[in-house]
Motif scaffolding. Structure first.
Motif, PDB file in Angstrom:
ATOM      1  N   LEU A  70       0.845  -1.029   0.025  1.00 20.91           N
ATOM      2  CA  LEU A  70      -0.086   0.065  -0.004  1.00 20.91           C
ATOM      3  C   LEU A  70       0.998   1.256  -0.039  1.00 20.91           C
ATOM      4  CD1 LEU A  70      -2.742   1.455   0.201  1.00 20.91           C
ATOM      5  CD2 LEU A  70      -2.459   1.198   2.645  1.00 20.91           C
ATOM      6  N   ARG A  71       2.019   1.374   0.654  1.00 16.66           N
ATOM      7  CA  ARG A  71       2.788   2.249   0.720  1.00 16.66           C
ATOM      8  C   ARG A  71       3.427   2.797  -0.652  1.00 16.66           C
ATOM      9  NH1 ARG A  71       8.205   4.093   1.636  1.00 16.66           N
ATOM     10  NH2 ARG A  71       8.388   5.606   3.549  1.00 16.66           N
ATOM     11  N   ALA A  72       3.863   1.623  -1.304  1.00 20.09           N
ATOM     12  CA  ALA A  72       4.424   1.991  -2.572  1.00 20.09           C
ATOM     13  C   ALA A  72       3.337   2.227  -3.435  1.00 20.09           C
ATOM     14  CB  ALA A  72       4.986   0.356  -3.141  1.00 20.09           C
ATOM     15  N   SER A  73       2.194   1.976  -3.306  1.00 14.47           N
ATOM     16  CA  SER A  73       0.868   2.461  -4.395  1.00 14.47           C
ATOM     17  C   SER A  73       0.752   3.710  -4.096  1.00 14.47           C
ATOM     18  CB  SER A  73      -0.276   1.340  -4.225  1.00 14.47           C
ATOM     19  OG  SER A  73       0.070  -0.048  -4.412  1.00 14.47           O
ATOM     20  N   LEU A  74       0.671   4.183  -2.859  1.00 13.58           N
ATOM     21  CA  LEU A  74       0.416   5.484  -2.560  1.00 13.58           C
ATOM     22  C   LEU A  74       1.197   6.370  -2.700  1.00 13.58           C
ATOM     23  CD1 LEU A  74      -1.549   5.157   0.892  1.00 13.58           C
ATOM     24  CD2 LEU A  74      -2.496   5.214  -1.298  1.00 13.58           C
ATOM     25  N   LEU A  75       2.464   5.986  -2.869  1.00 12.83           N
ATOM     26  CA  LEU A  75       3.664   6.944  -3.237  1.00 12.83           C
ATOM     27  C   LEU A  75       3.779   7.027  -4.773  1.00 12.83           C
ATOM     28  CD1 LEU A  75       6.672   5.777  -0.647  1.00 12.83           C
ATOM     29  CD2 LEU A  75       5.468   7.885  -0.723  1.00 12.83           C
ATOM     30  N   ALA A  76       3.229   6.130  -5.484  1.00 12.53           N
ATOM     31  CA  ALA A  76       3.070   6.047  -7.002  1.00 12.53           C
ATOM     32  C   ALA A  76       1.949   7.049  -7.439  1.00 12.53           C
ATOM     33  CB  ALA A  76       3.389   4.731  -7.275  1.00 12.53           C
ATOM     34  N   ALA A  77       1.026   7.024  -6.766  1.00  3.78           N
ATOM     35  CA  ALA A  77      -0.098   7.845  -6.956  1.00  3.78           C
ATOM     36  C   ALA A  77       0.099   9.233  -7.678  1.00  3.78           C
ATOM     37  CB  ALA A  77      -1.359   7.671  -6.011  1.00  3.78           C
TER      38      ALA A  77
ATOM     39  N   ALA B 242      -2.646  11.185  -7.690  1.00  2.00           N
ATOM     40  CA  ALA B 242      -3.433  12.072  -6.867  1.00  2.00           C
ATOM     41  C   ALA B 242      -4.099  11.025  -5.791  1.00  2.00           C
ATOM     42  CB  ALA B 242      -4.694  12.623  -7.588  1.00  2.00           C
ATOM     43  N   MET B 243      -4.557  11.531  -4.417  1.00  2.21           N
ATOM     44  CA  MET B 243      -4.954  10.638  -3.589  1.00  2.21           C
ATOM     45  C   MET B 243      -6.220  11.518  -3.067  1.00  2.21           C
ATOM     46  SD  MET B 243      -2.364   9.397  -0.871  1.00  2.21           S
ATOM     47  CE  MET B 243      -3.494   9.182   0.542  1.00  2.21           C
ATOM     48  N   VAL B 244      -7.427  10.924  -3.341  1.00  2.79           N
ATOM     49  CA  VAL B 244      -8.775  11.342  -3.030  1.00  2.79           C
ATOM     50  C   VAL B 244      -9.485  10.592  -2.153  1.00  2.79           C
ATOM     51  CG1 VAL B 244      -8.862  12.384  -5.338  1.00  2.79           C
ATOM     52  CG2 VAL B 244     -10.002  10.381  -4.912  1.00  2.79           C
ATOM     53  N   PHE B 245     -10.005  11.647  -0.968  1.00  2.40           N
ATOM     54  CA  PHE B 245     -10.759  10.848   0.023  1.00  2.40           C
ATOM     55  C   PHE B 245     -11.340  11.855   0.895  1.00  2.40           C
ATOM     56  CE2 PHE B 245      -6.275  11.841   1.501  1.00  2.40           C
ATOM     57  CZ  PHE B 245      -6.436  12.537   2.870  1.00  2.40           C
ATOM     58  N   PRO B 246     -12.440  11.476   1.730  1.00  2.00           N
ATOM     59  CA  PRO B 246     -13.365  12.616   2.538  1.00  2.00           C
ATOM     60  C   PRO B 246     -12.391  13.337   3.366  1.00  2.00           C
ATOM     61  CG  PRO B 246     -14.227  10.126   2.369  1.00  2.00           C
ATOM     62  CD  PRO B 246     -12.750  10.247   1.761  1.00  2.00           C
ATOM     63  N   ASP B 247     -12.951  14.569   3.606  1.00  2.87           N
ATOM     64  CA  ASP B 247     -12.242  15.555   4.431  1.00  2.87           C
ATOM     65  C   ASP B 247     -12.132  15.025   6.171  1.00  2.87           C
ATOM     66  OD1 ASP B 247     -11.323  17.823   6.045  1.00  2.87           O
ATOM     67  OD2 ASP B 247     -13.175  18.959   5.277  1.00  2.87           O
ATOM     68  N   PRO B 248     -10.906  14.903   6.485  1.00  2.00           N
ATOM     69  CA  PRO B 248     -10.666  14.188   7.755  1.00  2.00           C
ATOM     70  C   PRO B 248     -11.239  15.055   8.995  1.00  2.00           C
ATOM     71  CG  PRO B 248      -8.728  15.238   6.981  1.00  2.00           C
ATOM     72  CD  PRO B 248      -9.391  15.229   5.587  1.00  2.00           C
ATOM     73  N   ALA B 249     -11.641  16.287   8.672  1.00  4.91           N
ATOM     74  CA  ALA B 249     -12.101  17.028   9.735  1.00  4.91           C
ATOM     75  C   ALA B 249     -13.559  16.704  10.030  1.00  4.91           C
ATOM     76  CB  ALA B 249     -12.051  18.705   9.263  1.00  4.91           C
ATOM     77  N   VAL B 250     -14.159  16.078   9.163  1.00  3.49           N
ATOM     78  CA  VAL B 250     -15.735  15.732   9.407  1.00  3.49           C
ATOM     79  C   VAL B 250     -15.962  14.305   9.235  1.00  3.49           C
ATOM     80  CG1 VAL B 250     -16.345  17.695   9.001  1.00  3.49           C
ATOM     81  CG2 VAL B 250     -16.333  16.569   7.145  1.00  3.49           C
ATOM     82  N   ALA B 251     -15.031  13.371   8.415  1.00  2.00           N
ATOM     83  CA  ALA B 251     -15.341  12.058   7.832  1.00  2.00           C
ATOM     84  C   ALA B 251     -14.687  11.023   8.491  1.00  2.00           C
ATOM     85  CB  ALA B 251     -15.093  12.154   6.462  1.00  2.00           C
ATOM     86  N   THR B 252     -15.129   9.894   9.028  1.00  2.00           N
ATOM     87  CA  THR B 252     -14.533   8.675   9.411  1.00  2.00           C
ATOM     88  C   THR B 252     -13.358   8.359   8.578  1.00  2.00           C
ATOM     89  OG1 THR B 252     -16.572   8.248  10.587  1.00  2.00           O
ATOM     90  CG2 THR B 252     -14.937   6.518  10.509  1.00  2.00           C
TER      91      THR B 252
ATOM     92  N   LEU C 165       2.469   4.802   7.938  1.00  2.00           N
ATOM     93  CA  LEU C 165       3.220   4.493   6.808  1.00  2.00           C
ATOM     94  C   LEU C 165       4.500   5.402   6.659  1.00  2.00           C
ATOM     95  CD1 LEU C 165       0.681   3.640   4.088  1.00  2.00           C
ATOM     96  CD2 LEU C 165       2.193   1.947   5.370  1.00  2.00           C
ATOM     97  N   GLY C 166       4.355   6.545   7.507  1.00  5.70           N
ATOM     98  CA  GLY C 166       5.681   7.361   7.278  1.00  5.70           C
ATOM     99  C   GLY C 166       5.617   8.223   5.951  1.00  5.70           C
ATOM    100  N   ILE C 167       4.276   8.443   5.118  1.00  4.90           N
ATOM    101  CA  ILE C 167       4.621   9.037   3.861  1.00  4.90           C
ATOM    102  C   ILE C 167       3.682  10.432   4.021  1.00  4.90           C
ATOM    103  CG2 ILE C 167       4.634   6.815   2.701  1.00  4.90           C
ATOM    104  CD1 ILE C 167       1.723   6.864   1.855  1.00  4.90           C
ATOM    105  N   THR C 168       3.040  10.899   4.972  1.00  7.74           N
ATOM    106  CA  THR C 168       2.261  12.059   4.994  1.00  7.74           C
ATOM    107  C   THR C 168       2.703  13.224   4.380  1.00  7.74           C
ATOM    108  OG1 THR C 168       1.423  11.447   7.051  1.00  7.74           O
ATOM    109  CG2 THR C 168       1.043  13.684   6.421  1.00  7.74           C
ATOM    110  N   ASP C 169       4.077  13.558   4.696  1.00  8.67           N
ATOM    111  CA  ASP C 169       4.758  14.627   3.954  1.00  8.67           C
ATOM    112  C   ASP C 169       4.940  14.483   2.378  1.00  8.67           C
ATOM    113  OD1 ASP C 169       4.793  16.028   6.476  1.00  8.67           O
ATOM    114  OD2 ASP C 169       6.707  15.551   6.831  1.00  8.67           O
ATOM    115  N   GLN C 170       5.199  13.354   2.298  1.00  9.52           N
ATOM    116  CA  GLN C 170       5.407  12.920   0.590  1.00  9.52           C
ATOM    117  C   GLN C 170       3.980  13.173  -0.083  1.00  9.52           C
ATOM    118  OE1 GLN C 170       7.542   9.793   2.553  1.00  9.52           O
ATOM    119  NE2 GLN C 170       8.734   9.526   0.626  1.00  9.52           N
ATOM    120  N   VAL C 171       3.112  12.673   0.220  1.00 11.30           N
ATOM    121  CA  VAL C 171       1.975  12.501  -0.642  1.00 11.30           C
ATOM    122  C   VAL C 171       0.895  13.624  -0.153  1.00 11.30           C
ATOM    123  CG1 VAL C 171       2.009  10.206  -0.633  1.00 11.30           C
ATOM    124  CG2 VAL C 171       0.871  10.963   1.504  1.00 11.30           C
ATOM    125  N   LYS C 172       1.181  14.703   0.902  1.00  9.79           N
ATOM    126  CA  LYS C 172       0.272  15.539   1.156  1.00  9.79           C
ATOM    127  C   LYS C 172      -0.057  16.384  -0.067  1.00  9.79           C
ATOM    128  CE  LYS C 172      -0.857  18.611   5.118  1.00  9.79           C
ATOM    129  NZ  LYS C 172      -0.213  18.965   6.353  1.00  9.79           N
TER     130      LYS C 172
END
Length: 232
Positions: free
Chosen positions: A100-107, A109-119, A131-138
């Motif tokens: 998963l880490r490799a797949s997300l780093l290769a993406a 775009a990463m699309v998902f619901p707003d973490p402020a309001v969504a589970t 996974l230690g990738i927040t700064d890279q994929v942000k």
């Protein structure tokens, strides 16, 4: 008329049950769907509603605050967070944390619901931290008001490596995307979704009837098909 505020994770099931309910009773149903945090805020603000469908934890909070009737909580089942891609594009490997880490780093775009309001948004952010990738994929993260909106964007995207993450029930309900699999191992965090009777429901009897239809034995095949995990 029955008014429902629901998490997007329950949309497919609520719409199916609502159609049958209207056919059988003649009573119309108006349902609105969005992220759980946004829906809870509307209930707390005093908007008129009969049935509330959120995570079990938020239903319990609304019972404690007096917005949902005590003893009315009924569980639909558990839902996990999964990964999706636009239909027709290659499926990423999400079988392990490293895959998963490799797949997300290769993406692209990463699309998902707003973490402020969504589970699901909170789960995705926690997974990225683990996974230690927040700064890279942000820089490639795109937040949406709910999972359905994220999946609609993904379905219409032109990218070959765009990835969407949201509750499994929101992925399976959208034909323009393909489900790649659940978040693996301890990156997963499943949520119980529950229905409750609004304390100030205009039609309490009808609301209880709808909740029973949504969570009863006859609804189990519908819930399972939509992606809910059910207790035996």
């Amino acid at each position: 008329m029955l008014k429902i505020f629901s998490a997007g994770a329950a949309q497919a099931v609520v719409e199916t049950i609502a159609d049958a309910y209207t056919r059988e009773t003649g009573d119309k149903v108006t349902a609105e769907f969005s992220a759980v945090g946004a829906m809870k805020a509307r209930v707390v603000a005093g908007e008129a509603v009969d049935v509330v469908i959120l995570t079990g934890a938020l239903i319990d909070e609304l019972i404690s605050s007096g917005h949902v009737a005590p003893g009315s909580r009924a569980d639909l089942g558990k839902v996990g967070t999964g990964v999706a891609v636009r239909a027709g594009t290659p499926l990423p490997d999400v079988s392990s944390a490293q895959a998963l880490r490799a797949s997300l780093l290769a993406a692209t775009a990463m699309v998902f619901p707003d973490p402020a309001v969504a589970t699901a948004g909170k789960v995705v952010m926690q997974a990225c931290e683990k996974l230690g990738i927040t700064d890279q994929v942000k820089p490639r993260m795109l937040h949406f008001p709910n999972g359905y909106a994220a999946m609609r964007w993904l379905a219409a995207s032109g990218g070959q490596n765009d990835v969407g993450l949201t509750q499994v029930t929101e992925i399976l309900a959208n034909k323009g995307v393909t489900y790649a699999g659940p978040l693996p191992g301890d990156l997963q965090a499943k949520a119980i979704y529950s229905a409750g009777l609004a304390t100030r429901a205009a039609g309490a009897a009808a609301a209880r009837d709808f909740i029973a239809r949504l969570t009863g034995a006859a609804a189990r095949p519908v819930l399972a098909k939509a992606g809910y995990e059910l207790d035996n």
